[in-house]
Design a protein around this motif. Structure first.
Motif, PDB file in Angstrom:
ATOM      1  N   UNK A  70      -6.564  12.759  13.232  1.00 55.14           N
ATOM      2  CA  UNK A  70      -6.212  12.267  14.570  1.00 55.14           C
ATOM      3  C   UNK A  70      -4.703  12.313  14.823  1.00 55.14           C
ATOM      4  N   UNK A  71      -3.982  13.121  14.066  1.00 54.20           N
ATOM      5  CA  UNK A  71      -2.517  13.082  14.155  1.00 54.20           C
ATOM      6  C   UNK A  71      -1.985  13.501  15.519  1.00 54.20           C
ATOM      7  N   UNK A  72      -2.762  14.234  16.291  1.00 54.86           N
ATOM      8  CA  UNK A  72      -2.271  14.701  17.593  1.00 54.86           C
ATOM      9  C   UNK A  72      -2.534  13.702  18.712  1.00 54.86           C
ATOM     10  N   UNK A  73      -3.404  12.712  18.470  1.00 53.93           N
ATOM     11  CA  UNK A  73      -3.753  11.820  19.575  1.00 53.93           C
ATOM     12  C   UNK A  73      -3.777  10.343  19.192  1.00 53.93           C
ATOM     13  N   UNK A  74      -3.172   9.974  18.061  1.00 54.99           N
ATOM     14  CA  UNK A  74      -3.143   8.571  17.642  1.00 54.99           C
ATOM     15  C   UNK A  74      -1.698   8.099  17.491  1.00 54.99           C
ATOM     16  N   UNK A  75      -1.465   6.849  17.845  1.00 54.70           N
ATOM     17  CA  UNK A  75      -0.168   6.214  17.640  1.00 54.70           C
ATOM     18  C   UNK A  75      -0.202   5.497  16.293  1.00 54.70           C
ATOM     19  N   UNK A  76       0.841   5.690  15.485  1.00 57.70           N
ATOM     20  CA  UNK A  76       0.923   5.048  14.177  1.00 57.70           C
ATOM     21  C   UNK A  76       1.936   3.915  14.257  1.00 57.70           C
ATOM     22  N   UNK A  77       1.514   2.702  13.889  1.00 59.14           N
ATOM     23  CA  UNK A  77       2.382   1.525  13.941  1.00 59.14           C
ATOM     24  C   UNK A  77       2.640   1.015  12.529  1.00 59.14           C
ATOM     25  N   UNK A  78       3.899   0.793  12.222  1.00 61.51           N
ATOM     26  CA  UNK A  78       4.325   0.254  10.934  1.00 61.51           C
ATOM     27  C   UNK A  78       4.518  -1.252  11.101  1.00 61.51           C
ATOM     28  N   UNK A  79       3.786  -2.040  10.290  1.00 66.32           N
ATOM     29  CA  UNK A  79       3.836  -3.500  10.420  1.00 66.32           C
ATOM     30  C   UNK A  79       4.843  -4.148   9.484  1.00 66.32           C
ATOM     31  N   UNK A  80       5.596  -3.355   8.717  1.00 67.85           N
ATOM     32  CA  UNK A  80       6.557  -3.930   7.763  1.00 67.85           C
ATOM     33  C   UNK A  80       7.846  -4.327   8.475  1.00 67.85           C
ATOM     34  N   UNK A  81       8.796  -4.863   7.687  1.00 67.79           N
ATOM     35  CA  UNK A  81      10.062  -5.263   8.294  1.00 67.79           C
ATOM     36  C   UNK A  81      10.957  -4.046   8.541  1.00 67.79           C
ATOM     37  N   UNK A 342      -5.417 -10.122  -4.876  1.00 68.17           N
ATOM     38  CA  UNK A 342      -3.966 -10.025  -5.008  1.00 68.17           C
ATOM     39  C   UNK A 342      -3.456  -9.068  -3.954  1.00 68.17           C
ATOM     40  N   UNK A 343      -2.272  -9.371  -3.435  1.00 69.76           N
ATOM     41  CA  UNK A 343      -1.672  -8.532  -2.408  1.00 69.76           C
ATOM     42  C   UNK A 343      -0.573  -7.716  -3.044  1.00 69.76           C
ATOM     43  N   UNK A 344      -0.731  -6.401  -3.054  1.00 66.91           N
ATOM     44  CA  UNK A 344       0.226  -5.539  -3.734  1.00 66.91           C
ATOM     45  C   UNK A 344       1.378  -5.118  -2.855  1.00 66.91           C
ATOM     46  N   UNK A 345       2.184  -4.210  -3.371  1.00 68.64           N
ATOM     47  CA  UNK A 345       3.332  -3.704  -2.636  1.00 68.64           C
ATOM     48  C   UNK A 345       4.354  -4.786  -2.391  1.00 68.64           C
ATOM     49  N   UNK A 346       4.986  -4.743  -1.237  1.00 69.64           N
ATOM     50  CA  UNK A 346       5.981  -5.736  -0.849  1.00 69.64           C
ATOM     51  C   UNK A 346       5.357  -6.881  -0.079  1.00 69.64           C
ATOM     52  N   UNK A 347       4.033  -6.935  -0.048  1.00 67.54           N
ATOM     53  CA  UNK A 347       3.364  -7.882   0.825  1.00 67.54           C
ATOM     54  C   UNK A 347       3.482  -9.321   0.352  1.00 67.54           C
ATOM     55  N   UNK A 348       4.034  -9.542  -0.828  1.00 70.08           N
ATOM     56  CA  UNK A 348       4.216 -10.925  -1.294  1.00 70.08           C
ATOM     57  C   UNK A 348       5.679 -11.230  -1.549  1.00 70.08           C
ATOM     58  N   UNK A 349       6.570 -10.507  -0.889  1.00 72.67           N
ATOM     59  CA  UNK A 349       7.997 -10.717  -1.121  1.00 72.67           C
ATOM     60  C   UNK A 349       8.770 -10.883   0.178  1.00 72.67           C
ATOM     61  N   UNK A 350       8.117 -11.475   1.161  1.00 75.80           N
ATOM     62  CA  UNK A 350       8.813 -11.733   2.413  1.00 75.80           C
ATOM     63  C   UNK A 350       8.373 -10.845   3.546  1.00 75.80           C
ATOM     64  N   UNK A 351       7.714  -9.705   3.229  1.00 77.90           N
ATOM     65  CA  UNK A 351       7.200  -8.845   4.282  1.00 77.90           C
ATOM     66  C   UNK A 351       5.985  -9.471   4.940  1.00 77.90           C
ATOM     67  N   UNK A 352       5.157 -10.146   4.146  1.00 74.54           N
ATOM     68  CA  UNK A 352       3.927 -10.698   4.638  1.00 74.54           C
ATOM     69  C   UNK A 352       3.830 -12.153   4.219  1.00 74.54           C
ATOM     70  N   UNK A 353       3.050 -12.905   4.982  1.00 76.46           N
ATOM     71  CA  UNK A 353       2.770 -14.287   4.615  1.00 76.46           C
ATOM     72  C   UNK A 353       1.596 -14.299   3.666  1.00 76.46           C
ATOM     73  N   UNK A 354       1.726 -14.985   2.536  1.00 72.44           N
ATOM     74  CA  UNK A 354       0.667 -14.993   1.533  1.00 72.44           C
ATOM     75  C   UNK A 354       0.264 -16.397   1.139  1.00 72.44           C
ATOM     76  N   UNK A 355       0.580 -17.390   1.924  1.00 72.39           N
ATOM     77  CA  UNK A 355       0.301 -18.755   1.514  1.00 72.39           C
ATOM     78  C   UNK A 355      -0.707 -19.447   2.420  1.00 72.39           C
ATOM     79  N   UNK A 356      -1.316 -18.736   3.337  1.00 74.74           N
ATOM     80  CA  UNK A 356      -2.278 -19.362   4.238  1.00 74.74           C
ATOM     81  C   UNK A 356      -1.594 -20.086   5.341  1.00 74.74           C
TER      82      UNK A 356
END
Length: 356
Positions: A70-81, A342-356
Motif C-alpha cells: 500500500x506504499x502508493x496510497x497509505x500515510x505512514x505515521x511515526x508515534x515515537x518522539x 514486555x515492551x521492547x525497543x525504546x518503549x519503556x524509556x520515556x517514549x511510551x507510558x508503561x505504568x498504566x
C-alpha cells in the motif's frame, strides 16, 4: 537489505546526515570483513517479513508486507518522539504531535477527547479523513495504539493499521534527518462517541460491571488496582486509591511481547478464558490516563471484540471526583488476572507510558 536515505537536514541539505551514513557504512564493511571467520548472521528482508507477519483472523495489526503493498496510497505515521524520528524512520513517514492527539475537553459528564484538536493535529501532517493510515513506533506500545484510537475517535473512514514489530518490523527504505514539510489538510472531525465513555456513563452503571452489565477492565499494574500501601505505583495526585467497583485488573503489558503483539491465541485465552469477557458485549477499559488503555482497546478489537470503549478521563478523574458517593472507589473486592509481557525497543524509556 534496508536502504537509508536522508530526506533533508536542518539546513535543508541532507549533507550532514549523508556523511554520517557513509561513515556508518564504512564501519559496517570493516566489521563484516573481520567477522566472516565467525560466520556473521545476516538477516534478509524476507526474514523480517516472516518474523513479524500477522497470521490468523487478526484485525488492525499488520506485518511489513502490508505497507509494501500500500506504499502508493497509505500515510505512514511515526508515534515515537522527535529525537527518535530524526535519527531513523520509515522513509516518508510523518510525525503527528502526540500531545495534541491525547488532548481532552471538559463536559458536564466528564472529560472526553477533544475531537477538533485531534483532527487539527492529523490535518497538520497532511492526513485526510479517507486516507489509509499505518502507525508504527519502537514496538506496538501504547503510543502507537493511542494514535490509532485518536483516529477512530474522530471518525476516520480510511483503514487504520499498526505495524507489528514496530520499526524493527520494517524491511523497506528508511529515512533520516528532519522531515520535509508536507501539505496540510483541513480535517473536519466526525466524532465517534461510541469509542469512549464518560465518568457519568460509568457512574450510572456502578454495580453492574462484569455481572450482567458491561465488562470493565482496569489496565494498570495490580499494585495500583489493589491500592497496595506504600507502592510506588500509587499516583500521588490521586485523592483516593483502588479501582472502580466491579472492574477486573488485566495489566496492559500482557498485550505485548517484545516489539510485537502477543500471540493471538494467548490473547483470546487471556481475555475470554481467564478474564471472562464476552466478545459480543460492551467492554470498557481504563487506566490512570488515556494512553495505556488504548493498547487493550486495540488488542480486543483485533481479536474480534465488537464494542470496546475507552474511559478517556481515566482513574485520575474518577479518584478525584467531588461526588464520592456517586463515584465510589473499591479495594475490598479484587479480581486480578495475571499477565506476562514486555515492551521492547525504546518503549519503556520515556517514549511510551508503561505504568498504566
Amino acid at each position: 537489505m534496508v536502504e537509508k536515505t536522508p530526506e533533508t537536514d536542518d539546513d535543508g541539505s541532507g549533507d550532514a546526515t549523508r556523511r554520517g551514513l557513509l561513515r556508518a557504512a564504512a564501519g559496517a564493511t570493516v566489521a563484516g570483513a573481520a567477522s566472516t571467520a565467525g560466520c556473521l548472521s545476516v538477516t534478509t528482508p524476507a526474514d523480517v517479513a516472516a518474523e513479524y507477519a500477522v497470521t490468523g483472523n487478526v484485525a488492525h495489526f499488520v506485518g511489513p508486507s502490508w505497507p509494501a503493498e500500500h506504499r502508493d496510497d497509505a500515510v505512514v505515521l511515526d508515534a515515537r518522539n522527535a529525537e527518535r524520528f530524526r535519527e531513523e524512520r520509515i522513509y516518508g513517514a510523518r510525525r503527528v504531535p502526540f500531545d495534541a492527539i491525547t488532548s481532552q475537553r471538559s463536559t458536564d459528564d466528564g472529560a472526553v477527547p477533544d475531537a477538533d484538536a485531534v483532527a487539527a493535529a492529523f490535518g497538520s501532517v497532511g492526513v485526510a479523513p479517507d486516507d489509509d493510515v499505518l502507525v508504527y513506533g519502537a514496538s506496538v506500545g501504547s503510543r502507537v495504539t493511542r494514535t490509532a484510537f485518536a483516529l477512530a475517535a474522530i471518525g476516520h473512514s480510511g483503514a487504520i493499521k499498526a505495524l507489528n514489530g514496530g520499526l524493527d518490523g520494517w524491511n523497506g527504505r528508511l529515512g533520516t534527518g528532519t522531515r520535509r514539510e508536507v501539505s496540510t489538510t483541513d480535517y473536519e472531525a466526525d466524532p465517534a462517541p461510541s469509542a469512549w465513555v464518560t465518568r457519568e456513563w460509568l457512574a450510572e452503571r456502578v454495580g453492574s460491571f462484569n455481572d450482567g452489565g458491561p465488562g470493565l477492565v482496569d489496565v494498570r499494574v495490580p499494585e495500583a488496582y489493589l491500592a497496595a500501601a506504600g507502592s510506588a505505583a500509587l499516583n500521588d495526585d490521586h485523592e483516593r486509591h483502588g479501582h472502580i467497583p466491579g472492574a477486573i485488573d488485566v495489566h496492559w503489558v500482557g498485550n505485548v511481547s517484545g516489539r510485537r503483539m502477543t500471540e493471538p491465541g494467548r490473547l483470546v485465552q487471556l481475555y475470554e478464558g481467564e478474564a471472562g469477557l464476552d466478545r459480543s458485549e460492551t467492554v470498557v477499559v481504563y487506566g490512570d490516563d488515556n494512553v495505556d488503555p488504548t493498547s487493550t482497546w486495540l488488542t480486543l478489537r483485533a481479536i474480534g471484540f465488537e464494542d470496546v470503549r475507552v474511559y478517556d478521563g481515566g482513574f485520575s478523574e474518577w479518584a478525584n471526583a467531588d461526588d464520592r458517593g456517586r463515584h465510589p472507589v473499591e479495594t475490598a473486592t479484587n479480581v486480578v488476572v495475571e499477565t506476562e509481557g514486555s515492551v521492547g525497543g525504546d518503549d519503556n524509556s520515556g517514549d511510551f507510558s508503561c505504568t498504566g
